[in-house]
Design an enzyme around this catalytic site. Structure first.
Site, PDB file in Angstrom:
ATOM      1  N   GLU A  82      70.345  47.469  16.739  1.00  0.00           N
ATOM      2  CA  GLU A  82      69.527  47.267  17.950  1.00  0.00           C
ATOM      3  C   GLU A  82      68.762  48.217  18.587  1.00  0.00           C
ATOM      4  O   GLU A  82      68.265  48.280  19.404  1.00  0.00           O
ATOM      5  CB  GLU A  82      70.147  46.491  18.869  1.00  0.00           C
ATOM      6  CG  GLU A  82      70.792  45.140  18.355  1.00  0.00           C
ATOM      7  CD  GLU A  82      69.792  44.051  18.041  1.00  0.00           C
ATOM      8  OE1 GLU A  82      68.477  44.187  18.187  1.00  0.00           O
ATOM      9  OE2 GLU A  82      69.981  42.951  17.591  1.00  0.00           O
TER      10      GLU A  82
HETATM   11  N1  PCA Z   1      68.743  40.592  18.812  1.00  0.00           N
HETATM   12  C1  PCA Z   1      69.451  40.509  19.849  1.00  0.00           C
HETATM   13  C2  PCA Z   1      68.449  41.194  20.990  1.00  0.00           C
HETATM   14  C3  PCA Z   1      67.329  40.824  20.453  1.00  0.00           C
HETATM   15  C4  PCA Z   1      67.350  40.442  19.110  1.00  0.00           C
HETATM   16  O1  PCA Z   1      66.546  39.912  18.204  1.00  0.00           O
HETATM   17  C5  PCA Z   1      69.985  39.166  20.254  1.00  0.00           C
HETATM   18  O2  PCA Z   1      69.734  38.188  19.282  1.00  0.00           O
HETATM   19  O3  PCA Z   1      70.638  39.077  21.196  1.00  0.00           O
END
Ligand code: PCA
Length: 156
Positions: A82
């Protein structure tokens, strides 16, 4: 193990869900569904149609998502995946239980619906100001009517 609340591509049926389930990068146990106790703007931004929960409490909606208990190995992987802390920051947020689904937990370890627990969430304060003008969602779906299908890292 720590609880994380996912609201975007890591949810069931979404493009990065396999990371939570295939066990290659650590362990995740699905605990149940929840929603943020505070309102937040959830927008889909960038060319790759990436969901971002903007860390601006009080604007937008209570955001629906899923709660997982994850081990340290997966947490470290997710931080990297992320781009934390550049793109997202992982912070503790208050999450209201919708339904606790892990039947392996003993009854006293199963929080009732409407109870609030703290979970890690990938939200962001490093967003472009104009993202505040994008439509606010309450439940992310890459394949929703908005037509903004997520473009995976690997295909970018
Ligand atoms: N992944 C993380 C943060 C945003 C994303 O696409 C999630 O699913 O919470």
């Amino acid at each position: 193990m720590v609880n994380i609340f996912v609201y975007g591509t890591l949810k069931k049926g979404q493009p990065n869900y396999h990371i939570m389930t295939d066990g290659k990068r650590g362990k995740a146990v699905f605990k149940g569904t929840g929603k943020t106790a505070e309102k937040y703007p959830l927008v889909i931004a960038e060319k790759a149609n990436i969901p971002f929960l903007l860390n601006v409490p009080g604007m937008g909606h209570h955001i629906a998502g899923e709660i997982y208990s994850v081990d340290d190995q997966l947490l470290k992987f997710l931080d990297e995946f992320e781009s934390c802390p550049d793109m997202y920051q992982r912070t503790l947020q208050r999450i209201e239980i919708v339904e606790w689904e892990d039947k392996e937990d003993s009854p006293e370890d199963r929080p009732d619906a409407n109870r609030i627990i703290e979970c890690f969430v990938y939200s962001t304060t490093s967003y472009r100001p104009e993202w505040l003008n994008l439509p606010y969602h309450d439940c992310y779906d890459s394949f929703g009517k908005h037509g903004l299908v997520y473009v995976n890292h690997l295909d970018r």
